[in-house]
Design an enzyme around this catalytic site. Structure first.
Site, PDB file in Angstrom:
ATOM      1  N   ASP A   1       1.319  -1.302  -0.118  1.00 56.45           N
ATOM      2  CA  ASP A   1      -0.455   0.150  -0.353  1.00 56.45           C
ATOM      3  C   ASP A   1       0.731   1.188   0.251  1.00 56.45           C
ATOM      4  O   ASP A   1       2.180   1.127  -0.250  1.00 56.45           O
ATOM      5  CB  ASP A   1      -0.803   0.472   1.213  1.00 56.45           C
ATOM      6  CG  ASP A   1      -0.568   0.512   2.764  1.00 56.45           C
ATOM      7  OD1 ASP A   1       1.348   0.471   2.424  1.00 56.45           O
ATOM      8  OD2 ASP A   1      -1.109  -0.126   3.367  1.00 56.45           O
TER       9      ASP A   1
ATOM     10  N   CYS B   1       2.982  -3.547   4.302  1.00 59.73           N
ATOM     11  CA  CYS B   1       2.111  -1.872   4.765  1.00 59.73           C
ATOM     12  C   CYS B   1       2.639  -1.263   5.995  1.00 59.73           C
ATOM     13  O   CYS B   1       4.012  -1.874   6.072  1.00 59.73           O
ATOM     14  CB  CYS B   1       0.598  -2.917   4.456  1.00 59.73           C
ATOM     15  SG  CYS B   1       0.311  -3.533   5.919  1.00 59.73           S
TER      16      CYS B   1
ATOM     17  N   THR C   1       2.569  -1.654   8.864  1.00 61.27           N
ATOM     18  CA  THR C   1       2.939  -2.888  10.144  1.00 61.27           C
ATOM     19  C   THR C   1       3.145  -3.929   9.121  1.00 61.27           C
ATOM     20  O   THR C   1       3.735  -4.800  10.089  1.00 61.27           O
ATOM     21  CB  THR C   1       1.811  -2.170  11.350  1.00 61.27           C
ATOM     22  OG1 THR C   1       0.308  -3.186  10.326  1.00 61.27           O
ATOM     23  CG2 THR C   1       1.550  -1.599  11.846  1.00 61.27           C
TER      24      THR C   1
ATOM     25  N   HIS D   1       9.798 -23.453  10.024  1.00 61.34           N
ATOM     26  CA  HIS D   1       8.717 -24.467  10.396  1.00 61.34           C
ATOM     27  C   HIS D   1       7.508 -24.391  10.007  1.00 61.34           C
ATOM     28  O   HIS D   1       6.410 -25.588   9.216  1.00 61.34           O
ATOM     29  CB  HIS D   1       8.592 -23.808  12.170  1.00 61.34           C
ATOM     30  CG  HIS D   1       9.681 -24.680  13.037  1.00 61.34           C
ATOM     31  ND1 HIS D   1       9.817 -25.015  14.344  1.00 61.34           N
ATOM     32  CD2 HIS D   1      10.594 -24.989  12.788  1.00 61.34           C
ATOM     33  CE1 HIS D   1      10.981 -25.163  14.389  1.00 61.34           C
ATOM     34  NE2 HIS D   1      11.342 -24.980  14.056  1.00 61.34           N
TER      35      HIS D   1
ATOM     36  N   HIS E   1       6.655 -30.522  11.519  1.00 63.00           N
ATOM     37  CA  HIS E   1       5.849 -29.239  10.160  1.00 63.00           C
ATOM     38  C   HIS E   1       4.913 -29.349   9.198  1.00 63.00           C
ATOM     39  O   HIS E   1       4.178 -29.199   9.195  1.00 63.00           O
ATOM     40  CB  HIS E   1       6.830 -28.393   9.969  1.00 63.00           C
ATOM     41  CG  HIS E   1       8.256 -28.180  11.773  1.00 63.00           C
ATOM     42  ND1 HIS E   1       7.273 -27.937  12.103  1.00 63.00           N
ATOM     43  CD2 HIS E   1       9.382 -28.600  11.528  1.00 63.00           C
ATOM     44  CE1 HIS E   1       8.613 -27.852  13.420  1.00 63.00           C
ATOM     45  NE2 HIS E   1       9.826 -28.282  12.601  1.00 63.00           N
TER      46      HIS E   1
HETATM   47  C1  RB5 Z   1      -2.019   2.520   6.690  1.00 64.96           C
HETATM   48  O1  RB5 Z   1      -2.074   3.866   7.234  1.00 64.96           O
HETATM   49  C2  RB5 Z   1      -1.799   1.603   7.496  1.00 64.96           C
HETATM   50  O2  RB5 Z   1      -2.750   1.445   8.611  1.00 64.96           O
HETATM   51  C3  RB5 Z   1      -1.174   0.502   6.470  1.00 64.96           C
HETATM   52  O3  RB5 Z   1      -0.826   0.629   5.935  1.00 64.96           O
HETATM   53  C4  RB5 Z   1      -1.173  -0.889   7.725  1.00 64.96           C
HETATM   54  O4  RB5 Z   1       0.050  -0.341   8.293  1.00 64.96           O
HETATM   55  C5  RB5 Z   1      -2.067  -1.736   8.032  1.00 64.96           C
HETATM   56  O5  RB5 Z   1      -2.678  -2.160   8.892  1.00 64.96           O
END
Ligand code: RB5
Length: 150
Positions: free
Chosen positions: A10, A67, A69, A100, A135
């Site tokens: 993203d 993305c 996180t 695993h 596994h």
């Molecule tokens: C975008 O701001 C953020 O929410 C997205 O990149 C991601 O971290 C969502 O899980």
């Protein structure tokens, strides 16, 4: 041309995706980039589903999703059958995710890891083999009917 992996991100992952693609190209890895192609705000499920559908259908064996996180990408990708998306923002986790769990998609958080660590995580993901053995029995259970009592 047959590709080695499919990658998507993203807006939060756009810059890190570019860094990863430069490294993969330098190493001769053949990739397909499904976007996004700018840092304009987009919705992560649109890109996670593109990569996860390709892995789920067998079109490609390996995916990378980025993305902010890595959480949204991993949650989304794991909704498709046969997808084992692992959110790995450190080297131990990514090694285990391959050895695993035979993870077939790597989810990365661009706001959690810097570019140097991210490159190492991607290389570890691509180079670590699945250990099979006990596994294999465990990951086979992932494809059983989850509503069936054990
Ligand atoms: C975008 O701001 C953020 O929410 C997205 O990149 C991601 O971290 C969502 O899980």
């Amino acid at each position: 041309m047959k590709i080695d992996l499919m990658i998507g991100a993203d807006h939060a992952g756009f810059a890190l995706k570019k860094t990863i693609l430069e490294m993969l190209s330098a190493k001769g890895v053949r990739w397909e980039d499904v976007g996004t192609f700018s840092d304009e705000s987009v919705d992560y499920p649109d890109f996670a589903f593109k990569v996860a559908r390709a892995v789920s259908s067998g079109q490609v064996k390996t995916g990378i999703l980025i993305c902010g996180t890595g959480i949204g990408m991993s949650i989304t990708a794991n909704r498709l059958p046969g997808v084992r998306a692992a959110l790995c923002n450190d080297l131990y986790t990514v090694r285990m995710a391959r050895a695993h769990n035979n993870a077939n998609i790597l989810a990365l958080g661009s706001r959690v890891v810097g570019p140097g660590l991210a490159r190492e995580i991607v290389l570890t993901f691509l180079e670590t083999p699945f250990e099979k053995g006990r596994h294999l029995r465990r990951i086979r259970k992932l494809d059983e009917d989850p509503t069936k009592p054990i």
